[in-house]
Enzyme design. Structure first.
Site, PDB file in Angstrom:
ATOM      1  N   ILE A 152      -2.336  12.142   6.947  1.00  0.00           N
ATOM      2  CA  ILE A 152      -1.796  11.229   7.962  1.00  0.00           C
ATOM      3  C   ILE A 152      -1.140  12.023   9.088  1.00  0.00           C
ATOM      4  O   ILE A 152      -1.343  11.734  10.270  1.00  0.00           O
ATOM      5  CB  ILE A 152      -0.796  10.238   7.328  1.00  0.00           C
ATOM      6  CG1 ILE A 152      -1.518   9.336   6.333  1.00  0.00           C
ATOM      7  CG2 ILE A 152      -0.118   9.392   8.408  1.00  0.00           C
ATOM      8  CD1 ILE A 152      -0.603   8.430   5.518  1.00  0.00           C
ATOM      9  N   ASP A 171       5.572  22.072   7.425  1.00  0.00           N
ATOM     10  CA  ASP A 171       4.997  21.730   6.129  1.00  0.00           C
ATOM     11  C   ASP A 171       4.885  23.015   5.317  1.00  0.00           C
ATOM     12  O   ASP A 171       4.046  23.867   5.617  1.00  0.00           O
ATOM     13  CB  ASP A 171       3.604  21.086   6.295  1.00  0.00           C
ATOM     14  CG  ASP A 171       3.115  20.495   4.975  1.00  0.00           C
ATOM     15  OD1 ASP A 171       3.382  21.117   3.919  1.00  0.00           O
ATOM     16  OD2 ASP A 171       2.469  19.438   4.991  1.00  0.00           O
ATOM     17  N   ARG A 232       8.334   7.185   4.084  1.00  0.00           N
ATOM     18  CA  ARG A 232       9.161   6.628   3.021  1.00  0.00           C
ATOM     19  C   ARG A 232      10.629   6.633   3.452  1.00  0.00           C
ATOM     20  O   ARG A 232      11.122   7.617   4.005  1.00  0.00           O
ATOM     21  CB  ARG A 232       9.015   7.445   1.732  1.00  0.00           C
ATOM     22  CG  ARG A 232       7.745   7.141   0.946  1.00  0.00           C
ATOM     23  CD  ARG A 232       7.744   5.730   0.366  1.00  0.00           C
ATOM     24  NE  ARG A 232       6.549   5.399  -0.388  1.00  0.00           N
ATOM     25  CZ  ARG A 232       5.438   4.862   0.128  1.00  0.00           C
ATOM     26  NH1 ARG A 232       5.361   4.594   1.421  1.00  0.00           N
ATOM     27  NH2 ARG A 232       4.415   4.580  -0.644  1.00  0.00           N
ATOM     28  N   ASP A 256       9.947   1.896   9.789  1.00  0.00           N
ATOM     29  CA  ASP A 256       9.015   0.993   9.092  1.00  0.00           C
ATOM     30  C   ASP A 256       9.331   0.921   7.595  1.00  0.00           C
ATOM     31  O   ASP A 256       8.869   0.026   6.898  1.00  0.00           O
ATOM     32  CB  ASP A 256       7.576   1.514   9.292  1.00  0.00           C
ATOM     33  CG  ASP A 256       6.516   0.573   8.747  1.00  0.00           C
ATOM     34  OD1 ASP A 256       6.507  -0.605   9.140  1.00  0.00           O
ATOM     35  OD2 ASP A 256       5.702   1.010   7.910  1.00  0.00           O
ATOM     36  N   GLU A 261      13.821  -1.720  -0.158  1.00  0.00           N
ATOM     37  CA  GLU A 261      13.024  -2.707   0.578  1.00  0.00           C
ATOM     38  C   GLU A 261      12.978  -4.016  -0.190  1.00  0.00           C
ATOM     39  O   GLU A 261      12.625  -3.994  -1.372  1.00  0.00           O
ATOM     40  CB  GLU A 261      11.615  -2.153   0.821  1.00  0.00           C
ATOM     41  CG  GLU A 261      11.666  -0.906   1.708  1.00  0.00           C
ATOM     42  CD  GLU A 261      10.301  -0.274   1.957  1.00  0.00           C
ATOM     43  OE1 GLU A 261       9.288  -0.788   1.439  1.00  0.00           O
ATOM     44  OE2 GLU A 261      10.250   0.739   2.664  1.00  0.00           O
ATOM     45  N   HIS A 279       7.585  -2.280   6.573  1.00  0.00           N
ATOM     46  CA  HIS A 279       6.620  -1.458   5.818  1.00  0.00           C
ATOM     47  C   HIS A 279       5.187  -1.900   6.115  1.00  0.00           C
ATOM     48  O   HIS A 279       4.465  -2.346   5.219  1.00  0.00           O
ATOM     49  CB  HIS A 279       6.917  -1.521   4.314  1.00  0.00           C
ATOM     50  CG  HIS A 279       6.324  -0.378   3.547  1.00  0.00           C
ATOM     51  ND1 HIS A 279       6.938   0.175   2.450  1.00  0.00           N
ATOM     52  CD2 HIS A 279       5.166   0.329   3.700  1.00  0.00           C
ATOM     53  CE1 HIS A 279       6.196   1.158   1.966  1.00  0.00           C
ATOM     54  NE2 HIS A 279       5.117   1.269   2.712  1.00  0.00           N
ATOM     55  N   LEU A 280       4.813  -1.767   7.384  1.00  0.00           N
ATOM     56  CA  LEU A 280       3.496  -2.250   7.829  1.00  0.00           C
ATOM     57  C   LEU A 280       2.495  -1.140   8.077  1.00  0.00           C
ATOM     58  O   LEU A 280       1.410  -1.399   8.588  1.00  0.00           O
ATOM     59  CB  LEU A 280       3.663  -3.060   9.135  1.00  0.00           C
ATOM     60  CG  LEU A 280       4.455  -4.353   9.047  1.00  0.00           C
ATOM     61  CD1 LEU A 280       4.471  -5.049  10.411  1.00  0.00           C
ATOM     62  CD2 LEU A 280       3.859  -5.285   7.999  1.00  0.00           C
TER      63      LEU A 280
HETATM   64  C1  MLT Z   1       1.153   3.564   0.819  1.00  0.00           C
HETATM   65  O1  MLT Z   1       1.851   4.297   0.120  1.00  0.00           O
HETATM   66  O2  MLT Z   1      -0.066   3.509   0.703  1.00  0.00           O
HETATM   67  C2  MLT Z   1       1.789   2.731   1.878  1.00  0.00           C
HETATM   68  O3  MLT Z   1       3.142   2.922   1.951  1.00  0.00           O
HETATM   69  C3  MLT Z   1       1.405   1.295   1.828  1.00  0.00           C
HETATM   70  C4  MLT Z   1       1.813   0.537   0.607  1.00  0.00           C
HETATM   71  O4  MLT Z   1       2.861   0.778   0.034  1.00  0.00           O
HETATM   72  O5  MLT Z   1       1.067  -0.320   0.194  1.00  0.00           O
END
Ligand code: MLT
Length: 314
Positions: A152, A171, A232, A256, A261, A279-280
């Site tokens: 990502i 990283d 996260r 996000d 949560e 969390h979108l």
């Molecule tokens: C993930 O870890 O894939 C994303 O945060 C999305 C989710 O939790 O579904």
């Protein structure tokens, strides 16, 4: 007949794929309490979850027939991996299926927070017309600091380059040459924090990364930095970020994901200049279809013993 319990909402494309399989029966039962899940799970060979269900040691131990836990998504921080391994339960995720959606959400939030999009929308919707109040900043010629240069992080970097940004990253598990091939300058964390105009987080939660953005880390950042977190919540000390938003050290944040949560009582909810989303990151139609199909195919292949893909506790 293999029996699968799906305890969080899964994309319809995944359910359609299961319907085509003659040797599989499944139930979708969402919103189960821990006690209900413990009572329900003994009948099933596999459990498919998203982030809502949290299979801990008690739930995994109760799954006497359980062979596979499939996480429709990337993060497996909601699964007790040690307990799963101890009970011989394979845990698998879908590491690529929602990456583009998450990268696009990152860019969307980065742009929105830089141009005050939400505040400007609210102002117009309230009948105001205050053009001078919402002068933003451009991404072009700014430096983006990417923490976590996995799949990502790399997609975000590539997209940010298209906006004319310089990309620096931290990283510890990526070689400087690998980053350089992508036109990214890899730096120690301190140096990266000190140089970035915008910082975006794409790390997994480990003992090393938990609360890595804390008061000491924020103190090393440029005044007026922007922070974006679509990874996260546990990567950020929320009180430290809220304090920095109140003081103006951090100009704005797009958040996000949260420590808890939904983020009931989070100090970020009352801090200024925060753009919140629930969390979108992975919530695109395309990503949810891919995630659903990938996880049911992986889980069923593992139950049949024909293939074991994306097992995180091999
Ligand atoms: C993930 O870890 O894939 C994303 O945060 C999305 C989710 O939790 O579904």
């Amino acid at each position: 007949m293999y029996k699968i319990l799906i305890s969080d909402k899964l994309g319809q494309a995944g359910l359609d794929r299961l319907d085509q399989m003659k040797d599989v029966a499944y139930d979708v039962i969402t919103g189960l309490s821990k006690e209900d899940l413990i009572a329900t799970i003994p009948a099933y060979d596999a459990l498919i979850i998203r982030s809502g269900t949290k299979p801990d040691a008690d739930i995994i131990a109760a799954g006497t027939k359980l062979k596979v836990i499939g996480r429709a998504g990337i993060g497996v921080d909601n699964v007790d991996l040690a307990a799963a391994t101890q009970h011989g339960v394979k845990v698998m995720n879908t590491p690529r299926a929602n990456s583009v959606a998450t990268a696009e959400q990152t860019l969307a939030l980065m742009l929105a927070v830089s141009r005050h999009t939400v505040a400007a929308h609210n102002s117009v919707a309230a009948g105001e017309w205050n053009r001078s109040q919402f002068v933003g900043t451009e991404l072009a010629e700014k430096t983006l600091g990417v923490i976590g240069l996995g799949y990502i992080g790399r997609l975000v970097a590539r997209r940010a380059k298209a906006f004319g940004m310089t990309i620096i990253a931290h990283d510890p598990y990526v070689a400087a040459e690998t980053a350089a091939e992508m036109g990214i300058i890899l730096l120690p964390l301190d140096a990266m924090l000190a140089r970035a105009d915008i910082i975006t987080l794409h790390s997994v939660v480990t003992s090393e990364t938990t609360n890595m953005i804390n008061a000491a880390a924020i103190a090393q950042m440029k005044d007026g930095v922007i922070i974006v977190n679509v990874a996260r919540g546990k990567l950020i000390d929320e009180q430290a970020l809220a304090d920095a938003l109140h003081s103006g050290k951090v100009a704005a944040a797009a958040v996000d994901v949260y420590q808890n949560e939904p983020p009931v009582g989070s100090p970020l909810l009352t801090a200024p200049n925060v753009l919140h989303t629930p969390h979108l990151g992975a919530s695109s139609k395309e990503a949810q279809a891919r995630v659903g199909i990938d996880i049911v195919e992986q889980v069923v292949d593992a139950l049949r013993g024909t293939a074991y893909r994306n097992v995180v506790n091999p």
